[in-house]
Design a protein around this motif. Structure first.
Motif, PDB file in Angstrom:
ATOM      1  N   GLN A  36       0.837  -1.202   0.000  1.00  0.00           N
ATOM      2  CA  GLN A  36       0.000   0.000   0.000  1.00  0.00           C
ATOM      3  C   GLN A  36       0.869   1.248   0.000  1.00  0.00           C
ATOM      4  N   ARG A  37       1.959   1.215   0.737  1.00  0.00           N
ATOM      5  CA  ARG A  37       2.873   2.372   0.767  1.00  0.00           C
ATOM      6  C   ARG A  37       3.470   2.638  -0.612  1.00  0.00           C
ATOM      7  N   GLU A  38       3.883   1.581  -1.295  1.00  0.00           N
ATOM      8  CA  GLU A  38       4.481   1.746  -2.621  1.00  0.00           C
ATOM      9  C   GLU A  38       3.468   2.301  -3.616  1.00  0.00           C
ATOM     10  N   LEU A  39       2.239   1.812  -3.560  1.00  0.00           N
ATOM     11  CA  LEU A  39       1.216   2.333  -4.457  1.00  0.00           C
ATOM     12  C   LEU A  39       0.914   3.789  -4.149  1.00  0.00           C
ATOM     13  N   ALA A  40       0.801   4.111  -2.872  1.00  0.00           N
ATOM     14  CA  ALA A  40       0.536   5.501  -2.491  1.00  0.00           C
ATOM     15  C   ALA A  40       1.619   6.424  -3.050  1.00  0.00           C
ATOM     16  N   LYS A  41       2.860   6.015  -2.912  1.00  0.00           N
ATOM     17  CA  LYS A  41       3.967   6.823  -3.426  1.00  0.00           C
ATOM     18  C   LYS A  41       3.900   6.924  -4.951  1.00  0.00           C
ATOM     19  N   ALA A  42       3.589   5.820  -5.623  1.00  0.00           N
ATOM     20  CA  ALA A  42       3.539   5.795  -7.090  1.00  0.00           C
ATOM     21  C   ALA A  42       2.454   6.707  -7.651  1.00  0.00           C
ATOM     22  N   VAL A  43       1.354   6.881  -6.917  1.00  0.00           N
ATOM     23  CA  VAL A  43       0.259   7.709  -7.415  1.00  0.00           C
ATOM     24  C   VAL A  43       0.282   9.125  -6.832  1.00  0.00           C
ATOM     25  N   GLY A  44       1.282   9.400  -6.010  1.00  0.00           N
ATOM     26  CA  GLY A  44       1.454  10.754  -5.494  1.00  0.00           C
ATOM     27  C   GLY A  44       0.728  11.074  -4.206  1.00  0.00           C
ATOM     28  N   PHE A  45       0.326  10.055  -3.453  1.00  0.00           N
ATOM     29  CA  PHE A  45      -0.308  10.292  -2.156  1.00  0.00           C
ATOM     30  C   PHE A  45       0.755  10.275  -1.066  1.00  0.00           C
ATOM     31  N   GLU A  46       0.609  11.179  -0.134  1.00  0.00           N
ATOM     32  CA  GLU A  46       1.569  11.261   0.969  1.00  0.00           C
ATOM     33  C   GLU A  46       1.362  10.113   1.959  1.00  0.00           C
ATOM     34  N   TYR A  47       0.127   9.681   2.124  1.00  0.00           N
ATOM     35  CA  TYR A  47      -0.184   8.668   3.135  1.00  0.00           C
ATOM     36  C   TYR A  47      -0.774   7.414   2.492  1.00  0.00           C
ATOM     37  N   TYR A  48      -0.278   6.268   2.925  1.00  0.00           N
ATOM     38  CA  TYR A  48      -0.787   4.999   2.405  1.00  0.00           C
ATOM     39  C   TYR A  48      -2.177   4.687   2.942  1.00  0.00           C
ATOM     40  N   THR A  49      -2.596   5.379   3.986  1.00  0.00           N
ATOM     41  CA  THR A  49      -3.903   5.091   4.575  1.00  0.00           C
ATOM     42  C   THR A  49      -5.047   5.339   3.592  1.00  0.00           C
ATOM     43  N   PHE A  50      -4.827   6.216   2.613  1.00  0.00           N
ATOM     44  CA  PHE A  50      -5.857   6.433   1.602  1.00  0.00           C
ATOM     45  C   PHE A  50      -6.073   5.153   0.791  1.00  0.00           C
ATOM     46  N   ILE A  51      -4.979   4.466   0.477  1.00  0.00           N
ATOM     47  CA  ILE A  51      -5.073   3.197  -0.249  1.00  0.00           C
ATOM     48  C   ILE A  51      -5.820   2.184   0.614  1.00  0.00           C
ATOM     49  N   SER A  52      -5.496   2.148   1.885  1.00  0.00           N
ATOM     50  CA  SER A  52      -6.172   1.237   2.812  1.00  0.00           C
ATOM     51  C   SER A  52      -7.670   1.517   2.859  1.00  0.00           C
ATOM     52  N   GLN A  53      -8.039   2.772   2.895  1.00  0.00           N
ATOM     53  CA  GLN A  53      -9.452   3.140   2.931  1.00  0.00           C
ATOM     54  C   GLN A  53     -10.165   2.720   1.653  1.00  0.00           C
ATOM     55  N   LEU A  54      -9.532   2.922   0.503  1.00  0.00           N
ATOM     56  CA  LEU A  54     -10.132   2.496  -0.766  1.00  0.00           C
ATOM     57  C   LEU A  54     -10.326   0.989  -0.794  1.00  0.00           C
ATOM     58  N   GLU A  55      -9.290   0.261  -0.395  1.00  0.00           N
ATOM     59  CA  GLU A  55      -9.359  -1.196  -0.421  1.00  0.00           C
ATOM     60  C   GLU A  55     -10.372  -1.737   0.576  1.00  0.00           C
TER      61      GLU A  55
END
Length: 142
Positions: A36-55
């Protein structure tokens, strides 16, 4: 979080569809071998928690992020957006892409088998109610 409840859908139906979308997004991320951290960084999000919330089905991916996600997850943009639309806006999806009646619409893309749906009742009731409501909406607009 970006939210946009679809006309004619209950909160429970929207939540069920977002959870399915989240499982699909997680499967794409895992297929790409990303955390999740790697995806967040790849899409330009500062926090991986956004990815967690989407998932987890607790939000909706903003349209402005579609291209970044499609590229990061190595999926054609058209396929990515079309699949998201089936989860996020099934009525518009049907209007644009389905030729048959709603009852004959293609099933949603598979989600990972190791991530069960919340309950069988959510799946059966949600799908049958959504289809009935969609057919009624289409009939009203004719």
């Amino acid at each position: 979080m970006y939210t946009h409840p679809q006309f004619g859908q209950s909160t429970a139906e929207i939540q069920m569809l977002r959870q399915q979308a989240g499982r699909w997004l997680r499967a794409l991320r895992e297929r790409a071998g990303m955390s999740q951290r790697e995806l967040a960084k790849a899409v330009g999000f500062e926090y991986y928690t956004f990815i967690s919330q989407l998932e987890g089905g607790r939000g909706r991916l903003p349209p402005a992020q579609y291209l970044a996600f499609a590229e990061a997850l190595d999926i054609p943009l058209h396929d990515f957006v079309k699949t998201l639309m089936r989860y996020y806006d099934p009525i518009t999806y049907y209007a644009l892409f389905e030729i048959s009646s709603p009852a004959q619409a293609q099933p949603l893309p598979d989600v990972p088998k190791d991530v069960p749906a919340k309950t069988d009742e959510d799946n059966v009731v949600g799908l049958s109610e959504r289809l009935a409501r969609l057919e009624a909406l289409i009939a009203e607009r004719k």
